[in-house]
Enzyme design. Structure first.
Site, PDB file in Angstrom:
ATOM      1  N   ASN A   7       1.466  -1.342   0.631  1.00 59.25           N
ATOM      2  CA  ASN A   7      -0.223   0.505   0.259  1.00 59.25           C
ATOM      3  C   ASN A   7       0.563   1.655  -0.179  1.00 59.25           C
ATOM      4  O   ASN A   7       1.070   1.359   1.132  1.00 59.25           O
ATOM      5  CB  ASN A   7      -1.052   0.112   1.363  1.00 59.25           C
ATOM      6  CG  ASN A   7      -2.311   0.912   1.545  1.00 59.25           C
ATOM      7  OD1 ASN A   7      -1.937   1.783   0.512  1.00 59.25           O
ATOM      8  ND2 ASN A   7      -2.861   1.458   1.963  1.00 59.25           N
ATOM      9  N   ARG A  91      -2.863  -2.369  -3.009  1.00 58.86           N
ATOM     10  CA  ARG A  91      -3.734  -1.802  -2.738  1.00 58.86           C
ATOM     11  C   ARG A  91      -3.955   0.024  -3.762  1.00 58.86           C
ATOM     12  O   ARG A  91      -2.736  -0.211  -3.858  1.00 58.86           O
ATOM     13  CB  ARG A  91      -3.701  -1.091  -1.968  1.00 58.86           C
ATOM     14  CG  ARG A  91      -5.120   0.228  -1.190  1.00 58.86           C
ATOM     15  CD  ARG A  91      -5.184   1.122  -0.418  1.00 58.86           C
ATOM     16  NE  ARG A  91      -6.318   1.314  -0.414  1.00 58.86           N
ATOM     17  CZ  ARG A  91      -5.834   2.574   0.610  1.00 58.86           C
ATOM     18  NH1 ARG A  91      -4.972   3.887   1.359  1.00 58.86           N
ATOM     19  NH2 ARG A  91      -6.995   3.157   1.281  1.00 58.86           N
ATOM     20  N   HIS A 180     -12.695   2.789   0.611  1.00 60.00           N
ATOM     21  CA  HIS A 180     -12.824   1.625   1.346  1.00 60.00           C
ATOM     22  C   HIS A 180     -13.444   1.000   0.921  1.00 60.00           C
ATOM     23  O   HIS A 180     -13.811  -0.471   2.127  1.00 60.00           O
ATOM     24  CB  HIS A 180     -13.203   2.558   3.052  1.00 60.00           C
ATOM     25  CG  HIS A 180     -12.744   2.666   3.502  1.00 60.00           C
ATOM     26  ND1 HIS A 180     -13.571   4.665   4.061  1.00 60.00           N
ATOM     27  CD2 HIS A 180     -11.054   3.617   3.665  1.00 60.00           C
ATOM     28  CE1 HIS A 180     -12.504   5.376   4.513  1.00 60.00           C
ATOM     29  NE2 HIS A 180     -10.950   4.943   4.626  1.00 60.00           N
ATOM     30  N   ASN A 211      -9.339   7.041  10.801  1.00 65.43           N
ATOM     31  CA  ASN A 211      -8.812   8.360  10.588  1.00 65.43           C
ATOM     32  C   ASN A 211      -9.752   9.004   9.436  1.00 65.43           C
ATOM     33  O   ASN A 211      -9.846   9.954   9.073  1.00 65.43           O
ATOM     34  CB  ASN A 211      -6.990   8.275   9.932  1.00 65.43           C
ATOM     35  CG  ASN A 211      -6.353   8.555  11.339  1.00 65.43           C
ATOM     36  OD1 ASN A 211      -6.849   9.601  12.110  1.00 65.43           O
ATOM     37  ND2 ASN A 211      -5.599   8.250  11.051  1.00 65.43           N
TER      38      ASN A 211
HETATM   39  P1  ADP Z   1      -6.074   4.522   9.326  1.00 66.89           P
HETATM   40  O1  ADP Z   1      -6.382   3.411   8.540  1.00 66.89           O
HETATM   41  O2  ADP Z   1      -7.228   5.253   8.384  1.00 66.89           O
HETATM   42  O3  ADP Z   1      -4.995   5.794   9.359  1.00 66.89           O
HETATM   43  P2  ADP Z   1      -7.099   3.791  11.740  1.00 66.89           P
HETATM   44  O4  ADP Z   1      -8.432   2.780  11.306  1.00 66.89           O
HETATM   45  O5  ADP Z   1      -5.885   3.047  12.182  1.00 66.89           O
HETATM   46  O6  ADP Z   1      -6.832   4.348  10.651  1.00 66.89           O
HETATM   47  O7  ADP Z   1      -7.808   4.416  12.984  1.00 66.89           O
HETATM   48  C1  ADP Z   1      -6.635   5.600  13.358  1.00 66.89           C
HETATM   49  C2  ADP Z   1      -8.422   6.066  14.631  1.00 66.89           C
HETATM   50  O8  ADP Z   1      -8.387   4.766  15.516  1.00 66.89           O
HETATM   51  C3  ADP Z   1      -7.181   6.924  15.220  1.00 66.89           C
HETATM   52  O9  ADP Z   1      -7.334   8.613  14.661  1.00 66.89           O
HETATM   53  C4  ADP Z   1      -8.001   6.833  16.167  1.00 66.89           C
HETATM   54  O10 ADP Z   1      -9.051   8.094  16.881  1.00 66.89           O
HETATM   55  C5  ADP Z   1      -9.052   5.603  16.463  1.00 66.89           C
HETATM   56  N1  ADP Z   1      -8.615   4.889  17.886  1.00 66.89           N
HETATM   57  C6  ADP Z   1      -8.026   4.008  18.020  1.00 66.89           C
HETATM   58  N2  ADP Z   1      -7.998   3.225  18.668  1.00 66.89           N
HETATM   59  C7  ADP Z   1      -8.642   3.986  19.689  1.00 66.89           C
HETATM   60  C8  ADP Z   1      -9.312   3.852  20.768  1.00 66.89           C
HETATM   61  N3  ADP Z   1      -9.014   3.066  21.957  1.00 66.89           N
HETATM   62  N4  ADP Z   1     -10.462   4.449  21.343  1.00 66.89           N
HETATM   63  C9  ADP Z   1     -11.222   5.548  21.087  1.00 66.89           C
HETATM   64  N5  ADP Z   1     -10.271   6.229  19.125  1.00 66.89           N
HETATM   65  C10 ADP Z   1      -9.553   4.950  18.801  1.00 66.89           C
END
Ligand code: ADP
Length: 397
Positions: A7, A91, A180, A211
């Protein structure tokens, strides 16, 4: 067969090596700051210690070489020879209207991905660079492109057209594409298995809350509507992206703040969302911490976020004329019982009744509704890499 999943972002590269006989992730990792000072790799081999090191990577070809060296390394490697890699799955963010399925990469497919660069100028060029890096280093290994947009190509015209002059769709392909897709596909498939019903008899709303965040209406296993649009800016409020808003705000901001169109684009993509409202962070853990201390803007950001998710669930229940299942996935959806509870408090009218005990669990596949809940709510950790690897395997076999 072992499949290498890549990715590529503009200055990053995420990877996994998956053994498809067992679905086991043999190694995964991330290269960051490619092409800038301080390039580094974090490599996590299964069953061995994680390795993090700084190493110069002037481009993605260097990064792919470094990843392969790590996979082959005597101490922290997981394979003996590069020949063990059966295929590479990439990806690719935007497949436009050309790709409703994954595709083996040929010169023609690469050209079609390039043609989609105008639709995803930040993402598709990086994806192509990753593909070309692999072509250079592993010329005999088959490569497959798996598109974020492909799953949503089943949407009807009334779901994907914008109410702007039709000629812009014809001339510039301006329409809703959605993103997604591999995540919505994976969790909807798992959800059908969890509730023990055939997927072609289910109406689901899948909420990918990371995110970036998007919601999908999945009817009979097909995407029929989704919240992201031409680009990943539309829909829910996100970490730093505004999501839906009155398009007239753009001109208003340009006039009042003296911003250029590029400035406004930057504000809406990088400085908005829960970061913009809270002024705290784009990370929900930070915002939740501040909200607990009584920070009103942090509380507003969380409340606004939950309300929007709930509004989309309601809208998609109407669009499908019914709803059987709601799924939460990605960082926030998988981990935050508080956010799930806030969203589900809006859904009582649909007959959603939450089991608080189950909802307190994190990061595992679980149903969080009571036995008498009319709509089932599930938490399902997503696995986009596995979908990419499975599609790659199916195409190269
Ligand atoms: P991406 O793959 O889009 O970068 P993720 O799916 O890993 O993102 O999600 C990241 C977000 O998940 C972080 O910004 C955080 O805010 C949220 N997050 C992760 N763990 C927790 C938690 N325990 N409680 C609240 N929010 C969480």
């Amino acid at each position: 067969m072992k499949i290498f999943v890549l990715n590529c972002g503009s200055s990053s590269l995420k990877y996994q090596l998956i053994n498809m006989d067992t679905d086991q992730v043999l190694a995964k990792g991330l290269c960051e700051r490619i092409g800038i000072e301080g390039s580094n790799i974090a490599h996590e081999p299964d069953g061995k210690d994680k390795v993090k090191m700084e190493s110069p990577m002037k481009d993605h070809t260097d990064a792919v070489k470094l990843v392969l060296d790590s996979l082959l390394h005597a101490d922290y490697g997981v394979i003996k020879s590069i020949d063990e890699i059966g295929a590479v799955g990439h990806r690719v963010v935007h497949g436009g209207e050309k790709f409703s399925k994954s595709a083996i990469i040929t010169a023609e497919v690469k050209k079609a991905i390039e043609d989609c660069c105008a639709l995803a100028p930040l993402h598709n060029p990086a994806n192509i660079i990753g593909i070309e890096a692999c072509e250079k280093i592993m010329p005999n290994v088959k490569q497959v492109a798996v598109f974020d947009t492909a799953f949503h190509q089943t949407m009807d015209k009334d779901a994907y057209l914008y109410a702007i002059p039709y000629e812009y769709y014809e001339k510039h392909a301006i329409r809703r594409y959605g993103f997604h897709g591999t995540s919505h596909l994976y969790v909807s498939d798992r959800a059908a298995k969890m509730v023990g019903k055939p997927i072609d008899k289910l109406k689901m709303v899948t909420c990918h809350l990371g995110n970036g965040a998007s919601i999908c209406a999945v009817e009979n296993g097909k995407s029929v509507d989704t919240s992201m649009g031409l680009t990943p800016l539309e829909g829910l409020a996100m970490g730093t992206r505004s999501g839906d808003m009155d398009p007239a705000i753009i001109k208003f901001l340009m006039d009042k703040e003296g911003l250029s169109i590029a400035d406004v684009d930057n504000v809406l993509n990088k400085k908005s969302g829960v970061l913009g409202v809270s002024g705290v962070s784009s990370d929900f853990r930070d915002i939740m911490g501040e909200a607990e201390k009584g920070n009103d803007r942090a509380k507003s950001a969380l409340a606004l976020y939950a309300r929007r998710v709930a509004k989309y669930v309601g809208a998609y229940a109407a669009a499908m004329n019914g709803i059987d299942v709601v799924v939460f996935t990605a960082g926030l959806g998988e981990n935050s019982g508080d956010m799930r509870k806030s969203v589900c408090e809006y859904l009582g009218w649909l007959g959603v009744s939450i089991n608080a005990d189950a909802n307190s669990k994190r990061g595992e596949e679980i149903e969080i509704t009571t036995a008498d809940s009319k709509v089932k709510v599930l938490v399902i950790p997503t696995n986009e890499e596995l979908v990419i690897a499975r599609d790659t395997l199916a195409l190269v076999k």
